[in-house]
Design a protein around this motif. Sequence first.
Motif, PDB file in Angstrom:
ATOM      1  N   GLY A   1       0.812  -1.225   0.000  1.00 53.96           N
ATOM      2  CA  GLY A   1       0.000   0.000   0.000  1.00 53.96           C
ATOM      3  C   GLY A   1       0.839   1.266   0.000  1.00 53.96           C
ATOM      4  N   LEU A   2       2.147   1.126  -0.262  1.00 55.33           N
ATOM      5  CA  LEU A   2       3.027   2.298  -0.295  1.00 55.33           C
ATOM      6  C   LEU A   2       3.007   2.979  -1.659  1.00 55.33           C
ATOM      7  N   LEU A   3       2.654   2.220  -2.699  1.00 59.16           N
ATOM      8  CA  LEU A   3       2.520   2.759  -4.049  1.00 59.16           C
ATOM      9  C   LEU A   3       1.153   2.377  -4.600  1.00 59.16           C
ATOM     10  N   LYS A   4       0.569   3.287  -5.359  1.00 54.74           N
ATOM     11  CA  LYS A   4      -0.708   2.986  -6.010  1.00 54.74           C
ATOM     12  C   LYS A   4      -0.431   2.570  -7.451  1.00 54.74           C
ATOM     13  N   PRO A   5      -0.889   1.390  -7.854  1.00 54.08           N
ATOM     14  CA  PRO A   5      -0.611   0.951  -9.219  1.00 54.08           C
ATOM     15  C   PRO A   5      -1.361   1.787 -10.255  1.00 54.08           C
ATOM     16  N   THR A   6      -0.824   1.817 -11.453  1.00 57.01           N
ATOM     17  CA  THR A   6      -1.498   2.511 -12.555  1.00 57.01           C
ATOM     18  C   THR A   6      -2.810   1.804 -12.894  1.00 57.01           C
ATOM     19  N   LYS A   7      -2.772   0.492 -12.776  1.00 63.23           N
ATOM     20  CA  LYS A   7      -3.954  -0.329 -13.088  1.00 63.23           C
ATOM     21  C   LYS A   7      -3.915  -1.561 -12.202  1.00 63.23           C
ATOM     22  N   GLY A   8      -5.085  -2.077 -11.879  1.00 64.34           N
ATOM     23  CA  GLY A   8      -5.169  -3.317 -11.115  1.00 64.34           C
ATOM     24  C   GLY A   8      -5.400  -3.083  -9.632  1.00 64.34           C
ATOM     25  N   THR A   9      -5.583  -4.188  -8.916  1.00 61.54           N
ATOM     26  CA  THR A   9      -5.963  -4.129  -7.505  1.00 61.54           C
ATOM     27  C   THR A   9      -5.274  -5.236  -6.724  1.00 61.54           C
ATOM     28  N   VAL A  10      -4.947  -4.935  -5.461  1.00 62.45           N
ATOM     29  CA  VAL A  10      -4.446  -5.940  -4.529  1.00 62.45           C
ATOM     30  C   VAL A  10      -5.450  -6.078  -3.392  1.00 62.45           C
ATOM     31  N   TYR A  11      -5.791  -7.304  -3.048  1.00 61.02           N
ATOM     32  CA  TYR A  11      -6.677  -7.575  -1.924  1.00 61.02           C
ATOM     33  C   TYR A  11      -5.907  -8.380  -0.880  1.00 61.02           C
ATOM     34  N   ILE A  12      -6.058  -8.006   0.379  1.00 54.55           N
ATOM     35  CA  ILE A  12      -5.521  -8.793   1.480  1.00 54.55           C
ATOM     36  C   ILE A  12      -6.669  -9.153   2.402  1.00 54.55           C
ATOM     37  N   ASN A  13      -6.854 -10.458   2.604  1.00 54.75           N
ATOM     38  CA  ASN A  13      -8.008 -10.969   3.366  1.00 54.75           C
ATOM     39  C   ASN A  13      -9.315 -10.418   2.812  1.00 54.75           C
ATOM     40  N   GLY A  14      -9.379 -10.311   1.483  1.00 57.90           N
ATOM     41  CA  GLY A  14     -10.601  -9.884   0.812  1.00 57.90           C
ATOM     42  C   GLY A  14     -10.828  -8.389   0.780  1.00 57.90           C
ATOM     43  N   LYS A  15      -9.944  -7.605   1.393  1.00 53.36           N
ATOM     44  CA  LYS A  15     -10.117  -6.150   1.422  1.00 53.36           C
ATOM     45  C   LYS A  15      -9.110  -5.479   0.495  1.00 53.36           C
ATOM     46  N   GLU A  16      -9.594  -4.519  -0.282  1.00 52.98           N
ATOM     47  CA  GLU A  16      -8.727  -3.824  -1.223  1.00 52.98           C
ATOM     48  C   GLU A  16      -7.674  -2.998  -0.494  1.00 52.98           C
ATOM     49  N   VAL A  17      -6.442  -3.075  -0.986  1.00 52.68           N
ATOM     50  CA  VAL A  17      -5.332  -2.309  -0.398  1.00 52.68           C
ATOM     51  C   VAL A  17      -5.279  -0.934  -1.057  1.00 52.68           C
ATOM     52  N   ASN A  18      -5.496   0.108  -0.244  1.00 52.82           N
ATOM     53  CA  ASN A  18      -5.424   1.485  -0.753  1.00 52.82           C
ATOM     54  C   ASN A  18      -4.391   2.324  -0.021  1.00 52.82           C
ATOM     55  N   SER A  19      -3.898   1.812   1.090  1.00 52.69           N
ATOM     56  CA  SER A  19      -2.939   2.549   1.915  1.00 52.69           C
ATOM     57  C   SER A  19      -2.210   1.542   2.801  1.00 52.69           C
ATOM     58  N   PRO A  20      -1.119   1.962   3.458  1.00 53.13           N
ATOM     59  CA  PRO A  20      -0.413   1.033   4.353  1.00 53.13           C
ATOM     60  C   PRO A  20      -1.340   0.465   5.426  1.00 53.13           C
ATOM     61  N   SER A  21      -1.140  -0.809   5.731  1.00 52.73           N
ATOM     62  CA  SER A  21      -2.035  -1.511   6.657  1.00 52.73           C
ATOM     63  C   SER A  21      -1.245  -2.122   7.796  1.00 52.73           C
ATOM     64  N   LYS A  22      -1.852  -2.128   8.968  1.00 51.91           N
ATOM     65  CA  LYS A  22      -1.225  -2.760  10.134  1.00 51.91           C
ATOM     66  C   LYS A  22      -1.163  -4.278   9.988  1.00 51.91           C
ATOM     67  N   ASN A  23      -1.882  -4.817   9.002  1.00 53.18           N
ATOM     68  CA  ASN A  23      -1.862  -6.260   8.773  1.00 53.18           C
ATOM     69  C   ASN A  23      -0.647  -6.717   7.972  1.00 53.18           C
ATOM     70  N   ILE A  24       0.155  -5.740   7.525  1.00 56.85           N
ATOM     71  CA  ILE A  24       1.321  -6.051   6.694  1.00 56.85           C
ATOM     72  C   ILE A  24       2.583  -5.635   7.421  1.00 56.85           C
ATOM     73  N   GLY A  25       3.531  -6.563   7.558  1.00 58.26           N
ATOM     74  CA  GLY A  25       4.844  -6.248   8.110  1.00 58.26           C
ATOM     75  C   GLY A  25       5.856  -6.206   6.985  1.00 58.26           C
ATOM     76  N   TYR A  26       6.767  -5.227   7.032  1.00 56.00           N
ATOM     77  CA  TYR A  26       7.730  -5.019   5.937  1.00 56.00           C
ATOM     78  C   TYR A  26       9.140  -5.054   6.509  1.00 56.00           C
ATOM     79  N   MET A  27       9.981  -5.956   5.979  1.00 60.16           N
ATOM     80  CA  MET A  27      11.399  -6.008   6.329  1.00 60.16           C
ATOM     81  C   MET A  27      12.218  -5.561   5.140  1.00 60.16           C
TER      82      MET A  27
END
Length: 259
Positions: A58-84
């Motif tokens: 959710g750090l970049l918005k794609p030009t086209k397409g969608t990402v879903y995590i646990n069925g919810k669309e990713v539009n911004s950084p989420s606490k459900n995602i850990g980044y190393m």
Amino acid sequence: MKNEKIVEIKNIRMNYHTLDGETVAIKDISLDIFNGEIVGFVGPSGCGKSTLLSIIAGLLKPTKGTVYINGKEVNSPSKNIGYMFQMDHLFEWRNIIDNVLIGLEIQKKVNDDTRKFAEDLLNTYGLSDFKMHYPRQLSGGMRQRVALIRTLAVKPDILLLDEPFSALDYQTRLAIADEIGTILKKEKKTALLVTHDIAEAISMSDRIVVLSNRPATIKEIVPIDLSCPNGNRTPMKCREAPEFRHYFNKIWKELDVHV
């Protein structure tokens, strides 16, 4: 549930605009990631692997397409995602336990239970004796372990690992990749690993996604099934599996790297 979809990547395209024109970084990538899987991403340098992780995070918005995590669309950084990231980004002025708690502080979730969970992780993975130390007092491998524990402390649904061992010397890299791969399996975490190291990807992953040169598309998805010695599924032991060389040669040919 192993067959439960946790990440759905649908028709992702990413274009960058500069004064010189438009560059297509990613072109039409679709992929499902299942609960408890570790999926490795390999591809030529500059093909868009890290860009794809940033889109999933959710750090970049794609030009086209969608990402879903646990069925919810990713539009911004989420606490459900850990980044190393490649660097551990530990705060040098905070001791180890305070570094581990930083994500929980940001989420305003520091309490007796979450602190105990963080301290239990440090204890389980051999760092409890160092919790009052400062990052400069730890080796590079220990720092990366702290970075992973900091990520696990917030209990994310998915972990994104972007070349997390690339700053380490080769021997330390082998050891810490083995440790972190084992931790991810023990904690039953879903993880996406970007790496340039084919052997590392094979030893740690359940599947490997081979990306093409830019603009990145999926060339092949390779399921990894290794008969590790004595059933020991640690990354280091998996390198001894008889099938390991077959997977390495197959993925190397798919990468089609010309020197």
